[in-house]
Design a protein around this motif. Structure first.
Motif, PDB file in Angstrom:
ATOM      1  N   ALA A  13      31.470  12.760  22.643  1.00  0.00           N
ATOM      2  CA  ALA A  13      31.981  12.684  24.240  1.00  0.00           C
ATOM      3  C   ALA A  13      33.227  12.418  24.083  1.00  0.00           C
ATOM      4  CB  ALA A  13      31.326  11.453  24.902  1.00  0.00           C
ATOM      5  N   LYS A  14      33.940  13.125  23.222  1.00  0.00           N
ATOM      6  CA  LYS A  14      35.355  13.133  23.292  1.00  0.00           C
ATOM      7  C   LYS A  14      36.195  13.633  24.561  1.00  0.00           C
ATOM      8  CE  LYS A  14      37.286  16.115  20.119  1.00  0.00           C
ATOM      9  NZ  LYS A  14      37.831  16.676  18.999  1.00  0.00           N
ATOM     10  N   PRO A  15      35.738  14.733  25.186  1.00  0.00           N
ATOM     11  CA  PRO A  15      36.490  15.003  26.382  1.00  0.00           C
ATOM     12  C   PRO A  15      36.565  14.140  27.570  1.00  0.00           C
ATOM     13  CG  PRO A  15      35.066  16.991  25.340  1.00  0.00           C
ATOM     14  CD  PRO A  15      34.607  15.874  24.811  1.00  0.00           C
ATOM     15  N   LEU A  16      35.762  13.114  27.415  1.00  0.00           N
ATOM     16  CA  LEU A  16      35.494  12.261  28.490  1.00  0.00           C
ATOM     17  C   LEU A  16      36.222  11.011  28.317  1.00  0.00           C
ATOM     18  CD1 LEU A  16      31.781  12.687  29.578  1.00  0.00           C
ATOM     19  CD2 LEU A  16      33.793  13.929  30.567  1.00  0.00           C
ATOM     20  N   ALA A  17      36.910  10.765  26.964  1.00  0.00           N
ATOM     21  CA  ALA A  17      37.417   9.784  26.431  1.00  0.00           C
ATOM     22  C   ALA A  17      38.884   9.424  27.237  1.00  0.00           C
ATOM     23  CB  ALA A  17      37.818   9.759  24.961  1.00  0.00           C
ATOM     24  N   MET A  18      38.914   8.298  27.673  1.00  0.00           N
ATOM     25  CA  MET A  18      39.946   7.877  28.314  1.00  0.00           C
ATOM     26  C   MET A  18      41.208   7.713  27.878  1.00  0.00           C
ATOM     27  SD  MET A  18      38.627   7.773  31.372  1.00  0.00           S
ATOM     28  CE  MET A  18      39.967   7.228  32.519  1.00  0.00           C
ATOM     29  N   LEU A  19      42.471   8.410  28.494  1.00  0.00           N
ATOM     30  CA  LEU A  19      43.638   8.528  27.849  1.00  0.00           C
ATOM     31  C   LEU A  19      44.648   8.168  29.118  1.00  0.00           C
ATOM     32  CD1 LEU A  19      45.516   8.961  25.351  1.00  0.00           C
ATOM     33  CD2 LEU A  19      45.290  11.524  26.313  1.00  0.00           C
ATOM     34  N   CYS A  20      45.411   6.722  28.928  1.00  0.00           N
ATOM     35  CA  CYS A  20      46.294   6.588  30.128  1.00  0.00           C
ATOM     36  C   CYS A  20      45.497   6.536  31.418  1.00  0.00           C
ATOM     37  CB  CYS A  20      47.492   7.383  30.023  1.00  0.00           C
ATOM     38  SG  CYS A  20      48.641   7.033  28.636  1.00  0.00           S
ATOM     39  N   GLY A  21      44.424   6.203  31.393  1.00  0.00           N
ATOM     40  CA  GLY A  21      43.745   6.176  32.675  1.00  0.00           C
ATOM     41  C   GLY A  21      42.898   7.444  33.417  1.00  0.00           C
ATOM     42  N   LYS A  22      43.054   8.470  32.484  1.00  0.00           N
ATOM     43  CA  LYS A  22      42.230   9.808  32.855  1.00  0.00           C
ATOM     44  C   LYS A  22      41.788  10.241  31.739  1.00  0.00           C
ATOM     45  CE  LYS A  22      46.458  12.053  34.097  1.00  0.00           C
ATOM     46  NZ  LYS A  22      47.168  12.928  34.767  1.00  0.00           N
ATOM     47  N   PRO A  23      40.429  10.990  32.116  1.00  0.00           N
ATOM     48  CA  PRO A  23      39.664  11.451  31.086  1.00  0.00           C
ATOM     49  C   PRO A  23      40.560  12.521  30.191  1.00  0.00           C
ATOM     50  CG  PRO A  23      38.867  12.478  32.940  1.00  0.00           C
ATOM     51  CD  PRO A  23      39.875  11.222  33.315  1.00  0.00           C
ATOM     52  N   MET A  24      40.455  12.863  28.744  1.00  0.00           N
ATOM     53  CA  MET A  24      41.142  13.682  28.006  1.00  0.00           C
ATOM     54  C   MET A  24      41.101  15.192  28.497  1.00  0.00           C
ATOM     55  SD  MET A  24      41.410  14.171  23.919  1.00  0.00           S
ATOM     56  CE  MET A  24      39.743  14.475  23.770  1.00  0.00           C
TER      57      MET A  24
ATOM     58  N   ALA B 164      27.892  16.200  32.488  1.00  0.00           N
ATOM     59  CA  ALA B 164      28.994  15.296  32.470  1.00  0.00           C
ATOM     60  C   ALA B 164      30.242  15.661  32.489  1.00  0.00           C
ATOM     61  CB  ALA B 164      28.697  14.050  31.782  1.00  0.00           C
ATOM     62  N   ILE B 165      30.652  16.699  31.761  1.00  0.00           N
ATOM     63  CA  ILE B 165      32.129  17.146  31.743  1.00  0.00           C
ATOM     64  C   ILE B 165      32.350  18.024  32.858  1.00  0.00           C
ATOM     65  CG2 ILE B 165      33.446  18.666  30.440  1.00  0.00           C
ATOM     66  CD1 ILE B 165      32.076  17.776  27.851  1.00  0.00           C
ATOM     67  N   TYR B 166      31.277  18.805  33.346  1.00  0.00           N
ATOM     68  CA  TYR B 166      31.333  19.651  34.529  1.00  0.00           C
ATOM     69  C   TYR B 166      31.673  18.953  35.552  1.00  0.00           C
ATOM     70  CZ  TYR B 166      30.259  23.147  37.924  1.00  0.00           C
ATOM     71  OH  TYR B 166      29.918  24.086  38.917  1.00  0.00           O
ATOM     72  N   ASN B 167      30.990  17.966  35.845  1.00  0.00           N
ATOM     73  CA  ASN B 167      31.011  17.232  36.958  1.00  0.00           C
ATOM     74  C   ASN B 167      32.453  16.264  36.946  1.00  0.00           C
ATOM     75  OD1 ASN B 167      28.425  17.729  37.744  1.00  0.00           O
ATOM     76  ND2 ASN B 167      27.561  15.856  36.961  1.00  0.00           N
ATOM     77  N   THR B 168      32.958  16.024  35.796  1.00  0.00           N
ATOM     78  CA  THR B 168      34.323  15.544  35.663  1.00  0.00           C
ATOM     79  C   THR B 168      35.254  16.174  36.165  1.00  0.00           C
ATOM     80  OG1 THR B 168      33.443  13.740  34.109  1.00  0.00           O
ATOM     81  CG2 THR B 168      35.912  14.068  34.266  1.00  0.00           C
ATOM     82  N   VAL B 169      35.377  17.492  35.754  1.00  0.00           N
ATOM     83  CA  VAL B 169      36.455  18.374  35.854  1.00  0.00           C
ATOM     84  C   VAL B 169      36.324  18.677  37.575  1.00  0.00           C
ATOM     85  CG1 VAL B 169      36.944  20.809  35.583  1.00  0.00           C
ATOM     86  CG2 VAL B 169      36.145  19.446  33.710  1.00  0.00           C
ATOM     87  N   VAL B 170      35.213  18.989  38.015  1.00  0.00           N
ATOM     88  CA  VAL B 170      34.977  19.453  39.318  1.00  0.00           C
ATOM     89  C   VAL B 170      35.469  18.045  40.458  1.00  0.00           C
ATOM     90  CG1 VAL B 170      33.297  19.806  41.277  1.00  0.00           C
ATOM     91  CG2 VAL B 170      33.274  21.174  39.142  1.00  0.00           C
ATOM     92  N   GLY B 171      35.134  16.902  39.682  1.00  0.00           N
ATOM     93  CA  GLY B 171      35.653  15.669  40.512  1.00  0.00           C
ATOM     94  C   GLY B 171      37.243  15.593  40.547  1.00  0.00           C
ATOM     95  N   PHE B 172      37.784  15.887  39.573  1.00  0.00           N
ATOM     96  CA  PHE B 172      39.461  15.863  39.839  1.00  0.00           C
ATOM     97  C   PHE B 172      39.946  17.057  40.396  1.00  0.00           C
ATOM     98  CE2 PHE B 172      39.367  16.715  34.941  1.00  0.00           C
ATOM     99  CZ  PHE B 172      39.703  18.162  35.093  1.00  0.00           C
ATOM    100  N   GLY B 173      39.049  17.954  40.968  1.00  0.00           N
ATOM    101  CA  GLY B 173      39.434  19.326  41.602  1.00  0.00           C
ATOM    102  C   GLY B 173      39.770  20.559  40.711  1.00  0.00           C
TER     103      GLY B 173
END
Length: 245
Positions: A21-32, A56-65
């Motif tokens: 789940a590396k792409p979703l790891a949090m980095l300074c308050g935002k997913p990588m 989950a990655i798809y939803n995260t990307v769409v979620g931040f615009g």
């Protein structure tokens, strides 16, 4: 400079042996993946998209615009994933920039330099980036590249190249930075080719291009990024981000 339409495509795979789940790891308050996307979207590209195999990655990307495309889980490489994403994009895309999804610190300027190279010289089918390396500290995990006077790659290897033989004259060592630019035709040809003997030996897919006559232009940069392969790398990247604020 040509008016070719440029897309930055970020392959983002959920499964990872060393860092699930590396792409979703949090980095300074935002997913990588968001850090990578924002660096790419700030470039001169016409379009930025994440190519992923996980909802989950798809939803995260769409979620931040951001824009994302679902691709098959079965792809053997990020390049194959990119090719599928490009085939699904609306509108014509002429130049594709492959920015790895684990490069949250990639300088936007490097992306822009690759875009400019491709737009200024239509004869270049494929391009990548190299940075100066240190012969004393590089290991087999570091991919090295040697190139000719025309800056086209001669070979990529996990071994030390050029090898400094006793009595030989020292030559610079260059570390390959795995960001690529492709003409669409070159990308489509690349993924249609079977893995070659050199690629299978070194486990470096860019050797497939060289084995089949696709020349790779090497752009030299003094900048650096931190590729995230392990949780420890994430800690280093966060420290570097915080220092830059």
């Amino acid at each position: 400079m040509s008016q070719d339409r440029v897309a930055v495509v970020i392959p983002s795979r959920y499964a990872s042996t060393r860092f699930p789940a590396k792409p979703l790891a949090m980095l300074c308050g935002k997913p990588m993946v968001q850090h990578v996307y924002e660096k790419a979207a700030a470039s001169s590209a016409d379009l930025t998209v994440v190519a992923t195999d996980h909802q989950a990655i798809y939803n995260t990307v769409v979620g931040f615009g951001g824009k994302a495309v679902m691709t098959a889980e079965s792809h053997p490489s990020g390049t194959d994933r990119i090719a599928e994403a490009v085939s699904k994009l609306g509108g014509e895309v002429d130049i594709i920039i492959n920015v790895q999804g684990d490069e949250p610190l990639i300088p936007t300027s490097v992306i822009d330099e690759l875009i400019a190279i491709m737009k200024c010289d239509p004869s270049i089918e494929m391009a990548t980036v190299a940075v100066p390396g240190n012969r004393a500290t590089m290991t087999e995990n570091n991919v090295k590249v040697v190139f000719g006077e025309d800056r086209f790659a001669l070979y990529f290897s996990r071994s030390m190249i050029p090898f400094l033989r006793k009595g030989g004259v020292e030559a610079p060592v260059y570390l390959h930075w795995g960001i690529y630019a492709y003409r669409r035709s070159a990308l489509e040809r690349f993924v249609s080719l079977p893995p070659g003997r050199l690629e299978n030996c070194e486990k470096l897919e860019q050797l497939r291009a060289l084995e089949n006559g696709i020349r790779i232009y090497v752009h030299l940069s003094e900048l650096e990024s931190i590729g995230i392969d392990t949780p420890e790398d994430l800690v280093r990247a966060e420290k570097k981000l915080l220092e830059g604020r």
